[in-house]
Scaffold this motif. Structure first.
Motif, PDB file in Angstrom:
ATOM      1  N   ALA A 295       0.831  -1.206   0.000  1.00 44.35           N
ATOM      2  CA  ALA A 295       0.000   0.000   0.000  1.00 44.35           C
ATOM      3  C   ALA A 295       0.864   1.253   0.000  1.00 44.35           C
ATOM      4  O   ALA A 295       0.589   2.214  -0.735  1.00 44.35           O
ATOM      5  CB  ALA A 295      -0.932  -0.008   1.210  1.00 44.35           C
ATOM      6  N   PHE A 296       1.928   1.257   0.804  1.00 42.37           N
ATOM      7  CA  PHE A 296       2.789   2.434   0.867  1.00 42.37           C
ATOM      8  C   PHE A 296       3.551   2.648  -0.444  1.00 42.37           C
ATOM      9  O   PHE A 296       3.684   3.778  -0.923  1.00 42.37           O
ATOM     10  CB  PHE A 296       3.779   2.301   2.019  1.00 42.37           C
ATOM     11  N   ALA A 297       4.067   1.561  -1.029  1.00 43.10           N
ATOM     12  CA  ALA A 297       4.852   1.702  -2.264  1.00 43.10           C
ATOM     13  C   ALA A 297       3.979   2.192  -3.413  1.00 43.10           C
ATOM     14  O   ALA A 297       4.377   3.086  -4.181  1.00 43.10           O
ATOM     15  CB  ALA A 297       5.517   0.383  -2.622  1.00 43.10           C
ATOM     16  N   LEU A 298       2.782   1.627  -3.559  1.00 39.07           N
ATOM     17  CA  LEU A 298       1.898   2.102  -4.613  1.00 39.07           C
ATOM     18  C   LEU A 298       1.447   3.531  -4.321  1.00 39.07           C
ATOM     19  O   LEU A 298       1.384   4.376  -5.223  1.00 39.07           O
ATOM     20  CB  LEU A 298       0.693   1.172  -4.764  1.00 39.07           C
ATOM     21  N   GLY A 299       1.157   3.827  -3.051  1.00 39.33           N
ATOM     22  CA  GLY A 299       0.781   5.183  -2.680  1.00 39.33           C
ATOM     23  C   GLY A 299       1.871   6.186  -3.003  1.00 39.33           C
ATOM     24  O   GLY A 299       1.597   7.302  -3.459  1.00 39.33           O
ATOM     25  N   ALA A 300       3.129   5.789  -2.796  1.00 41.89           N
ATOM     26  CA  ALA A 300       4.248   6.682  -3.097  1.00 41.89           C
ATOM     27  C   ALA A 300       4.290   7.025  -4.583  1.00 41.89           C
ATOM     28  O   ALA A 300       4.592   8.165  -4.963  1.00 41.89           O
ATOM     29  CB  ALA A 300       5.556   6.037  -2.662  1.00 41.89           C
ATOM     30  N   ARG A 301       3.979   6.064  -5.430  1.00 40.27           N
ATOM     31  CA  ARG A 301       3.978   6.344  -6.873  1.00 40.27           C
ATOM     32  C   ARG A 301       2.787   7.214  -7.263  1.00 40.27           C
ATOM     33  O   ARG A 301       2.917   8.138  -8.068  1.00 40.27           O
ATOM     34  CB  ARG A 301       3.967   5.033  -7.655  1.00 40.27           C
ATOM     35  N   VAL A 302       1.627   6.919  -6.691  1.00 36.50           N
ATOM     36  CA  VAL A 302       0.430   7.692  -7.027  1.00 36.50           C
ATOM     37  C   VAL A 302       0.577   9.146  -6.598  1.00 36.50           C
ATOM     38  O   VAL A 302       0.130  10.070  -7.295  1.00 36.50           O
ATOM     39  CB  VAL A 302      -0.812   7.045  -6.374  1.00 36.50           C
ATOM     40  N   TYR A 303       1.246   9.380  -5.455  1.00 31.73           N
ATOM     41  CA  TYR A 303       1.365  10.731  -4.912  1.00 31.73           C
ATOM     42  C   TYR A 303       2.684  11.416  -5.254  1.00 31.73           C
ATOM     43  O   TYR A 303       2.953  12.517  -4.756  1.00 31.73           O
ATOM     44  CB  TYR A 303       1.174  10.704  -3.389  1.00 31.73           C
ATOM     45  N   ALA A 304       3.495  10.797  -6.093  1.00 26.91           N
ATOM     46  CA  ALA A 304       4.825  11.346  -6.390  1.00 26.91           C
ATOM     47  C   ALA A 304       4.759  12.786  -6.875  1.00 26.91           C
ATOM     48  O   ALA A 304       5.584  13.627  -6.481  1.00 26.91           O
ATOM     49  CB  ALA A 304       5.534  10.470  -7.407  1.00 26.91           C
ATOM     50  N   LYS A 305       3.791  13.117  -7.720  1.00 27.95           N
ATOM     51  CA  LYS A 305       3.653  14.480  -8.234  1.00 27.95           C
ATOM     52  C   LYS A 305       2.610  15.277  -7.473  1.00 27.95           C
ATOM     53  O   LYS A 305       2.728  16.501  -7.345  1.00 27.95           O
ATOM     54  CB  LYS A 305       3.300  14.442  -9.722  1.00 27.95           C
ATOM     55  N   ARG A 306       1.599  14.586  -6.948  1.00 24.52           N
ATOM     56  CA  ARG A 306       0.526  15.290  -6.249  1.00 24.52           C
ATOM     57  C   ARG A 306       1.006  15.859  -4.915  1.00 24.52           C
ATOM     58  O   ARG A 306       0.615  16.955  -4.529  1.00 24.52           O
ATOM     59  CB  ARG A 306      -0.645  14.329  -5.992  1.00 24.52           C
ATOM     60  N   ASP A 307       1.806  15.079  -4.171  1.00 27.89           N
ATOM     61  CA  ASP A 307       2.255  15.482  -2.834  1.00 27.89           C
ATOM     62  C   ASP A 307       3.600  14.816  -2.574  1.00 27.89           C
ATOM     63  O   ASP A 307       3.676  13.763  -1.933  1.00 27.89           O
ATOM     64  CB  ASP A 307       1.218  15.050  -1.792  1.00 27.89           C
ATOM     65  N   PRO A 308       4.699  15.410  -3.061  1.00 24.96           N
ATOM     66  CA  PRO A 308       6.019  14.766  -2.963  1.00 24.96           C
ATOM     67  C   PRO A 308       6.444  14.440  -1.533  1.00 24.96           C
ATOM     68  O   PRO A 308       7.060  13.402  -1.299  1.00 24.96           O
ATOM     69  CB  PRO A 308       6.953  15.784  -3.617  1.00 24.96           C
ATOM     70  N   ALA A 309       6.136  15.300  -0.576  1.00 25.06           N
ATOM     71  CA  ALA A 309       6.535  15.039   0.807  1.00 25.06           C
ATOM     72  C   ALA A 309       5.810  13.811   1.353  1.00 25.06           C
ATOM     73  O   ALA A 309       6.415  12.950   2.023  1.00 25.06           O
ATOM     74  CB  ALA A 309       6.248  16.265   1.670  1.00 25.06           C
ATOM     75  N   PHE A 310       4.521  13.716   1.089  1.00 33.81           N
ATOM     76  CA  PHE A 310       3.742  12.551   1.515  1.00 33.81           C
ATOM     77  C   PHE A 310       4.269  11.299   0.825  1.00 33.81           C
ATOM     78  O   PHE A 310       4.437  10.245   1.460  1.00 33.81           O
ATOM     79  CB  PHE A 310       2.275  12.784   1.174  1.00 33.81           C
ATOM     80  N   ALA A 311       4.551  11.390  -0.461  1.00 37.10           N
ATOM     81  CA  ALA A 311       5.074  10.249  -1.215  1.00 37.10           C
ATOM     82  C   ALA A 311       6.405   9.784  -0.641  1.00 37.10           C
ATOM     83  O   ALA A 311       6.665   8.575  -0.551  1.00 37.10           O
ATOM     84  CB  ALA A 311       5.227  10.623  -2.688  1.00 37.10           C
TER      85      ALA A 311
END
Length: 589
Positions: A295-311
């Motif tokens: 969940a975290f790894a996929l979330g990091a890719r999904v949020y890479a541009k939307r919210d870099p700090a969260f990613a």
């Protein structure tokens, strides 16, 4: 007693009828297989059928029905193949003296389906709950050791209640979060933006499914604070929750710190847990750690541009969680309380495969791809596939998304292996499915609708991976079952489709207080073997069984608040179904 919808009354009380035509009440895509099923209660057959349009004009002349084997109360079944009907419209299937509900055909029949299911997930939120417009379970929670002694307070308010009780598990929540993220990744066009991040009406520039996924991710980050000490948690509350049948806003459960106060937080320990008479059989961290990592790894890719700090936070936590799984192989089961029931998950290689594959997609580190391939070889086929029964959640998640993730990120060898693994599982189920007219091959264990969703998802994903059509009919049959092509003629999703037949008396305090529409979008547990229903504690029907003529066989389903085994909506199954309906709904755009 709740009044029944007209469609159900007509279905149940057709004068002297022993034949019932069961269809997918949502509808059929024009190019999809279209098969209605006749359930015969007396063993006689109708032999032939025709299809009429809404005005009674025949659009498909007399065709021969294909006889199938019995299932449950249906002493005989027949398959009515009307796949030749491809023109958009509304139709009725006539078989002897039996008529089907209205059948819809069109490219838009699944439009909005995935978004409909999100209503239920929003209603299940802990922390701020948009249904109640109030915050619930704000005192979570106290970390406990094996004796129940409080170790410390950990702020973990958030996430989703697991079902109609208010327990929360990483086991199911991480799986649900991953399914939502994967649905947005693979089928973004199926979703709209009608609600904000809090779940209140009004767009916020983000697809509602992604808002819901972030709600899950934020809770998972609280349950896995990270750090070098291996501090990882798996469960919030236990079945002492069941003492009261309350709304979440006035939950009276008392874990020793006052009614409605702190709830216990269970850490992953790698050993059996349970504070009272019963204990689980936990052996490690890996089943939970792999789910976190995925969940975290996929979330990091999904949020890479939307919210870099969260990613970035998600990426670091994904790698740390995976390392804990490697260090502590084995299953981290949920902990029982006063009752003997818990999620008896035995498998963990599938979770580590998924975590490794998603980490490879995130980092491009070949070490993770090699690990994914090795974990895949340990469990090539999810063991329930082809089995007659299983313990409660013994082989969870029911759909091994790890094979798909490895196929997406791997090379030719990994793609061949992943496809072969899926094909073998589907073949095993197909052997069981061939003996009955509903083409159903899943075991009817507790939460059988989870298995039906998993089967349809695996068949769909395999078909799109390979182009192989051999399981297409079984895939469609599983989808059809969930939405009315079953012995009871009911959709297994509350409130969907709106004009169809669905549960009006689910096992839920919220539904009892506000009506079943409060749970719109919730996938029910589904039918179980009679032997399971008869031996569960605390089940008693509260009203006459309106489905009594269809509960005479080896599997049963009751639309009754007293039956938590078949008529309780489930959070993880609903989220998993979001992915499937997003894949179907994208066709209509």
């Amino acid at each position: 007693m709740l009044s029944l919808p007209l469609s159900l009354l007509l279905s149940l009380h057709a004068a002297d009828s022993t034949h019932f035509v069961r269809v997918n009440q949502v509808g059929y895509l024009p190019d999809a297989p279209k098969v209605a099923v006749v359930c015969s209660l007396d063993g006689t057959t109708v032999g032939r059928f025709r299809v009429e349009d809404e005005r009674g004009r025949v659009v498909l002349r007399e065709r021969r029905a294909v006889t199938g084997g019995p299932l449950g109360p249906c002493r005989a079944t027949e398959r009515l193949d009307f796949s030749a009907v491809r023109a958009p419209g509304r139709y009725v299937i006539v078989a002897g003296d039996a008529r089907s509900p209205v059948v819809r055909v069109g490219r838009d029949v699944w439009k909005g389906g995935a978004d409909t299911l999100l209503y239920y997930l929003r209603q299940q939120r802990s922390g701020f709950n948009p249904f109640f417009r109030d915050s619930v379970h704000t005192h979570d929670g106290n970390v406990i050791d094996d004796s129940g002694r409080v170790v410390k307070f950990l702020p973990v308010t958030g996430g989703w209640a697991d079902a109609s009780d208010y327990l929360q598990y990483v086991t199911t929540s991480a799986t649900a979060t991953y399914a939502l993220l994967a649905a947005v990744r693979d089928h973004a066009a199926a979703f709209t933006d009608a609600f904000d991040a809090r779940g209140l009406p009004g767009p916020n520039g983000t697809a509602d499914a992604l808002d819901e996924a972030r709600h899950g991710l934020e809770w998972l980050l609280r349950m896995y604070p990270g750090g070098g000490g291996g501090e990882m948690y798996n469960q919030l509350a236990d079945d002492r929750d069941h003492t009261y049948f309350d709304l979440p806003t006035n939950d009276s459960s008392d874990y020793g710190w006052g009614k409605g106060r702190e709830r216990p937080v269970y850490p992953c320990t790698g050993r059996p847990q349970g504070l009272f008479q019963y204990k689980n059989r936990a052996t490690g961290y890996a089943s939970t750690a792999g789910k976190y990592a995925a969940a975290f790894a996929l979330g990091a890719r999904v949020y890479a541009k939307r919210d870099p700090a969260f990613a970035d936070t998600l990426a670091r936590r994904a790698e740390a969680a995976f390392a804990l799984g490697v260090a502590h192989p084995g299953a981290c089961q949920t902990a029982p309380g006063r009752a003997p029931y818990f999620y008896e998950e035995e498998s963990w290689a599938d979770d580590m495969e998924l975590g490794a594959a998603e980490l490879h997609a995130l980092t491009h580190d070949a070490t993770y791809l090699r690990a994914a391939a090795e974990y895949a070889r340990r469990e090539p086929v999810t063991p329930w596939m082809g089995a007659d029964t299983a313990r409660h959640y013994e082989w969870f998640p029911w759909f091994n998304a790890g094979h798909h993730a490895m196929w997406r990120t791997g090379g030719a060898a990994e793609r061949r292996a992943a496809a072969a693994y899926y094909r073998e599982g589907l073949t095993r189920v197909a052997r069981r499915a061939a003996v009955n007219g509903f083409r159903v091959g899943v075991p009817f264990i507790w939460c059988s609708n989870d298995l039906m969703t998993a089967l349809a998802t695996q068949a769909l994903v395999y078909r799109r991976m390979t182009g192989d059509q051999r399981y297409r009919e079984m895939e469609q049959a599983a989808v059809d079952w969930l939405f009315g092509a079953n012995p009871w003629g009911t959709s297994m999703v509350i409130g969907y489709p709106r004009g169809g037949t669905w549960a009006h008396d689910p096992h839920s305090a919220v539904a009892a207080r506000f009506g079943p529409e409060a749970l719109t979008g919730g996938l029910l547990d589904g039918p179980v073997y009679r032997s399971i229903y008869a031996n569960l504690r605390g089940i008693a029907l509260h009203q006459a069984d309106e489905y009594a003529p269809f509960n005479t066989g080896s599997i049963v389903y009751h639309d009754d608040i007293g039956d938590y085994s078949t008529n309780e909506p489930i959070m993880d199954g609903t989220a998993s179904l979001v992915y499937l309906l997003a894949a179907l709904g994208e066709h209509g755009r």
